[in-house]
Structures are given as C-alpha cells and as structure tokens.
Design a protein around this motif. Structure first.
Motif, PDB file in Angstrom:
ATOM      1  N   ASN A 117      -9.123 -84.874 -90.020  1.00 21.51           N
ATOM      2  CA  ASN A 117      -9.308 -86.229 -89.549  1.00 21.51           C
ATOM      3  C   ASN A 117      -8.753 -86.308 -88.010  1.00 21.51           C
ATOM      4  N   ASN A 118      -7.884 -85.469 -87.351  1.00 19.32           N
ATOM      5  CA  ASN A 118      -7.492 -85.200 -86.167  1.00 19.32           C
ATOM      6  C   ASN A 118      -8.780 -84.944 -85.269  1.00 19.32           C
ATOM      7  N   ILE A 119      -9.616 -83.977 -85.645  1.00 23.68           N
ATOM      8  CA  ILE A 119     -10.600 -83.475 -85.005  1.00 23.68           C
ATOM      9  C   ILE A 119     -11.739 -84.699 -85.087  1.00 23.68           C
ATOM     10  N   LEU A 120     -11.851 -85.365 -86.067  1.00 19.83           N
ATOM     11  CA  LEU A 120     -12.899 -86.457 -86.128  1.00 19.83           C
ATOM     12  C   LEU A 120     -12.635 -87.363 -85.039  1.00 19.83           C
ATOM     13  N   VAL A 121     -11.358 -87.755 -85.221  1.00 17.39           N
ATOM     14  CA  VAL A 121     -10.863 -88.811 -84.253  1.00 17.39           C
ATOM     15  C   VAL A 121     -11.073 -88.550 -82.756  1.00 17.39           C
ATOM     16  N   GLN A 122     -10.733 -87.145 -82.406  1.00 13.27           N
ATOM     17  CA  GLN A 122     -10.793 -86.510 -81.114  1.00 13.27           C
ATOM     18  C   GLN A 122     -12.323 -86.832 -80.585  1.00 13.27           C
ATOM     19  N   PHE A 123     -13.193 -86.348 -81.662  1.00 16.98           N
ATOM     20  CA  PHE A 123     -14.703 -86.446 -81.029  1.00 16.98           C
ATOM     21  C   PHE A 123     -15.158 -87.746 -80.993  1.00 16.98           C
ATOM     22  N   LEU A 124     -14.659 -88.727 -82.125  1.00 15.92           N
ATOM     23  CA  LEU A 124     -15.049 -89.979 -82.186  1.00 15.92           C
ATOM     24  C   LEU A 124     -14.719 -90.906 -80.823  1.00 15.92           C
TER      25      LEU A 124
END
Lengths: 404, 234
Positions: A325-332
C-alpha cells in the motif's frame, strides 16, 4: 505513513526528469487548455448573443404568420421569404392592436423583402424592411445622420429610405448619402438618414447593417410588397409581457385562426438560443475532454516506464519495510502530482489564451469550467496512475532487488 | 565461546524449512529441511558456493521470501505465515539489511537515505533525524550527511547503508556479501565496522563466499545443495 514526505519525494522524482515530466504533462496541459478555451468561447458567444438581444429593443413581442416560424420569430430570411407568400397578417390587425392600449405600448408591422439597390457607385443585393416610425422606437434603431421616416412620410407614400451603415460604406463611399438618391428595384428613393451601426454582423441572421428601411405604405404602393412579414409589439414593461401576449392572442383571434399566427417574446427566443449555445459548449468541452483522456494515457505510459526503471528502488523500499500500500500510494501521488501540475499549467495558459482571443472573438473564461478542468486532470492522474501503481505495489522485493 | 549467547529464546528460529521452485515439470529443492537458531549478540556467517541456496535462505530469514514448508520465529513472534503487510512491518521493526550493491537512492542525500526506513513507521521525525546524524557521525560521515551517493566513495556508500540498517534498532542485521563491491582497503574498513557492531552487542548474519570475511564470524554455517553441512563455533 507520511503523505507530506511522499508528496515531496514525488516532486523530487518529477523534477529529476524535467524534460520527460514536461512532455508527460503536455497531454494534460493541452487537454485542460482546450477545455478552458472552448468553454470560454461558448460562454463568450452566449454573453455576446444576450448583448445583441438587449440591443434589439426591450419587452418585445413578435407576431409571426403561421406556426412554423414561431422559433425564428422572423429573424430568419427563409422564414421571412415564406411568410411573404403565406402571411395572413394584415393592416387591420395592426389597427386592432394599436387601439388596444395598455399593456401594449407600440405596434409596428414589418414587410421584409429582397431587393436590388443601385446608386451612382454601383449595385448591390440588399434587404428591405418596410415599416412605420414606431419601429425605430421598438427596435432601438436610430438615425445617426439625417432622420428616420415620420408618420407623414408613411401617409404620403413618400419614396424615402433610411440606409444601413454597410450600404452607406459600399454605395455612398466618400459622399454624404443624406439627400442623395438610390433606386430599389428600379424605383427611385431619396435617402433621408443613415441608421446607427448595430453589430459586427458576424454571427447568423440577416445583416442588420445591410438593410434599407422604407415606409410600409411606399413598399405597398411602389414595390407591390403587401404581405406583412411580422408585427412587432412592445409591452409596456417587463412585468406585462405575459399579459401583453394574452391580449395579442385575444385581438388576433378575432380575425384569424389560431394556426395563422404565433406570438413569441424575446426571452423565449433567447432561451432557445441559449439552449443551443450551451449544448454547443458542452459538446466542445466534450471534444476537448478526449484530449484529456489521451493525456491521461500518456501519464500512464510514463508511470509504467518509471515503475520498471525504479524496480530496484521499489524492491529496496519493500525490504526496508514499505507495505504494498505504501508503494501504491507513492506512485499514485506521483501520477496525481504530474497530472495536476499539467492541469495548473493548462489552466494558466487557458486563461491567458482566452484573454488573448477576446481581441478577435468573444471569449469569457468561466470559473466552473476551470474548476472542472482541474478536477478532471486530478481524476485523470488517479485513474491512469492506479494501473502502474498497482504494478509497482505487487512487485516481489527479491525480484525487484535482483533486477538490473 | 561466542558472545555469551543467551540460551533462552533465539532472535531467529528456523524449523525444518524447505523451499521448492517449480520449473515446468521439474521441482527444484533449493532448501532441504533447514533448522537453525540465531541468538542475540551472535555474529554468524553463512557460507557456501553459489547455487548452494544461501541467498534463498537469507531471503527467507529476512522475510523477503516465503518458505515452502517449515516454521519460522522472529523475535519471539511466529512468522511462519504472514500477510505481506505484516511481513513488511516485521522487516521494518526487527530487520536491517546491508546489500552488496549498497542500494542507496541516487540523488538523495546520505541523511535522507538513512532515514528511508523511518518513512514506514510512526516514530517522530525529529528524533529520527538526530539519531541518523549520530549514526553517520559515528561511522565517520559527519561531514558528508548532505552528500549524494555519487559524491561518496564505495566504502562511504556502504557505511551509509550500514547506518540505514541501524536506524530502526533492528534485532538482527543481514549482510549479503557486504564487501563484494569494495576494494581491499574499503572492504577491511567495512569488516572492522561489522566487528565493532558485534562488540556493541548487535546480532549479525553475514552471507558470503569470501572466506576472509567469514573468518570474522564467531560461528560458521556452511550450506551445500540446500542443506546445512557444517554449523560450528569458531
């Protein structure tokens, strides 16, 4: 998780590749720019048309022959031509209306016709508008030099004409037309005035400035035009428009069948035109929105490149404790920052562009279209950022760390 | 013999760990029935030729990969089957990694690199900053905290990576060929840092095929063909 830090790192990675980031946002910039420009033009047209209507005179009611022309209300030359052959409106109706008094304050019958105009300087196709002096009050048509024709011109069947500005420019170049003569369909008329310039005349309808105004009695006797094209009636004030309409119907029904005439007021016509224009504006914005979608696909494309370029970084972050989720949010966040940056640039350019084209074309940037464009560019970032971001989030940390 | 390992609960405990890879019709048995305990304060080396399965073992111990069967306990918690989120949390809290390639983020200062793991937990920022500066200073990089990785030598970069591994006070540190990308001088420097950390009571597992590096360890585990063939205190 710290969103401020993530946003900051998104900005850093965007600034790291300035040229690429700019090219990526270009799609969104163009999309937002065209949405704003096109809606500005749509809005500008609406405002322009409203102003034109104000110019035409206020509290105006139009009685047109038949039902088919009700929407055009006699502004349309085709409808005018048709009404010349089918019109059952007559001088008697005009007299009846004049006698009615309140809430009707002025009445002017109009016979329109296509004419050949000839002067010493040449000839020209034109448009004749035969009426009574009341017309100049109703339509707010003033003579800037000379005078408008009077009641005695009408009763005397005098061959006098008030010419539109364009006729003066084309057929009386360099001379004072007042007192000069012109021929309409080979009948000689004396020019007694020049009508005030009404509009730039670039949008629809017959060109008001190419019109020759003549007394209605003269049109009948000298040009054998006898069918009344339409009758203009002025209501005493804004609040009496509806009552005026009813009264007109009552009076007209004495002599004519219901299908032989129709009564429209300006606000109805205006409403119709506004509907058309707002549909047009939405349509234009829709076309522009397609380029926003294309812009979004551009963002998705670059984000996918970024994900595979930064596979190692993603693996490292995961190894250090980043959840999917952290990675998802970062790229989003990165995608959204890119697209909203594009949106902001597009809005600035759009406002500048709309301001620049007002010199040639009526354009008014509307706040709601600006907010909409911003919202759409944000949403574009989210929608087209999700796929790459999910791809990043699902990378296995060891695969990612091994990736060269 | 080793640094008085407390024989109570091991920091890391593996019981009958196996790892299989299915490749087409064939199943490769990368790890076969591995059991081992690592206690607080130990400095352990895991050695073996390439292809022996030591990297896979490291990944499983570091919660980066999942075993096919067997049980795993980390800091007293059952880590046998974890969700990805839970594994990420445990990695963040209990594990520090030192990689052969350093794996620093380019165009990001030494300090920011050290702070990277703290993005994913809730400790106050200011406290972490102070700590990161202290770690870098202790490792001789006090003057270079704002330098980017490309402005640092290989040895300095690995020291930044070591500081990063220490920022969350891990229970166990895994070092995967930590000197593999360094020249001899820098390699020795990193070796002596690892020794110092051990003296401070850190628990460290080094995975390497370099015998000199392995020799600093107090306990050596040798892997061959996915099995432990030797586990002895030195």
């Amino acid at each position: 998780m710290n969103y401020a830090v993530l946003t900051k790192s998104a900005l850093i990675s965007i600034l790291r590749n300035k040229l690429r980031s700019f090219l990526t946002t270009l799609g969104v910039i163009i999309g937002v720019l065209s949405v704003i420009l096109l809606t500005s033009i749509g809005n500008g047209l609406t405002v322009f048309v409203e102003e034109q209507f104000e110019n035409l005179g206020s509290n105006l009611l139009i009685i047109s022959p038949g039902e088919i022309v009700s929407e055009e209300g006699g502004f349309n030359p085709d409808a005018a031509a048709l009404s010349l052959t089918t019109s059952k409106l007559s001088e008697k109706d005009v007299d009846n209306l004049k006698r009615a008094g309140y809430p009707l304050s002025a009445v002017a019958p109009v016979i329109e016709g296509s004419i050949d105009i000839r002067t010493e300087q040449g000839k020209r196709k034109g448009y004749s508008l035969a009426t009574t002096p009341d017309y100049s009050v109703l339509r707010n048509t003033k003579a800037v030099s000379g005078r408008f024709f009077s009641d005695s011109d009408v009763t005397g069947n005098r061959k006098v004409a008030v010419i539109g500005n364009k006729i003066k420019e084309k057929l009386f170049a360099g001379v004072d037309p007042v007192g000069a003569s012109l021929t309409i369909n080979r009948v000689r008329f004396e020019v007694i005035g020049v009508a005030e310039k009404k509009s730039s005349g670039s949008f629809g309808g017959p060109d008001i400035d190419s019109t020759v105004y003549i007394p209605i009695s003269t049109a009948r006797s000298a040009l054998s035009q006898d069918k009344v094209s339409y009758i203009l009636v002025q209501a005493a004030d804004k609040t009496s428009i509806e009552r005026g309409k009813e009264r007109i119907k009552e009076i007209m029904s004495k002599r004519l069948q219901e299908e032989d005439f129709s009564v429209t007021d300006q606000s109805e016509i205006l409403k119709t035109i506004q509907t058309i224009l707002s549909t047009l504006t939405v349509g234009l914005a829709g076309i522009a929105a397609i380029s926003l979608v294309v812009g979004g696909i551009g963002i998705m494309n670059i984000m996918l490149v970024a994900v595979s370029e930064r596979t190692r970084e993603i693996g490292l972050r995961k190894a250090l404790g980043a959840t999917p989720n952290n990675i998802l949010v970062q790229f989003l966040i990165e995608a959204v920052v890119l697209s909203t940056l594009g949106g902001i640039i597009g809005i600035i350019l759009g406002i500048l562009g709309a301001t620049a084209i007002t010199a040639f074309f009526p354009a008014t940037p509307a706040l709601n279209s600006i907010l909409l464009a911003f919202g759409v560019s944000f949403t574009t970032g989210v929608i087209f950022g999700v796929f790459p971001a999910r791809k990043a989030a699902s990378l296995s940390p060891i695969e990612a760390l091994r990736y060269e | 013999m080793s640094n008085k390992p407390t024989k109570k609960t091991p920091v890391l405990s593996l019981k009958n760990i196996t790892k299989d890879y299915v490749m087409g019709d064939e199943t490769l048995h990368i790890l076969k029935n591995i059991s081992l305990n690592i206690y607080a304060g130990e400095l352990v080396s895991i050695v073996g030729p390439s292809g022996s399965g030591k990297s896979t073992l490291l990944h499983i111990m570091g919660l980066l990969d999942r075993q096919t069967s067997g049980e795993l306990f980390l800091a007293g918690e059952d880590a046998t089957s974890l969700t990805e989120d839970k594994a990420a949390k445990l990695r963040n809290r209990y594990i520090g990694f030192i990689f052969q390639q350093f794996n620093l983020l380019n165009r990001t200062s030494a300090l920011e690199n050290v702070l990277l793991p703290t993005l994913y937990n809730d400790t106050p920022d200011e406290e972490e900053r102070v700590k990161a500066v202290k770690l870098l200073t202790d490792l001789g990089l006090g003057e270079r905290i704002h330098n980017k990785p490309n402005q640092l030598s290989g040895g300095q970069q690995q020291r930044v990576a070591i500081a990063r591994a220490l920022i969350n006070d891990p229970k166990i540190i895994f070092a995967d060929e930590p000197t593999g990308n360094l020249d001899q001088k820098n390699g020795h420097e990193v070796l002596s840092i690892i020794k110092d950390l051990h003296k401070q009571g850190r628990t460290i597992v080094i995975v390497t095929h370099d015998m000199e590096l392995a020799s600093v360890a107090k306990r050596r585990i040798r892997i061959l063909d996915g099995q432990i063939v030797e586990d002895k205190q030195l």
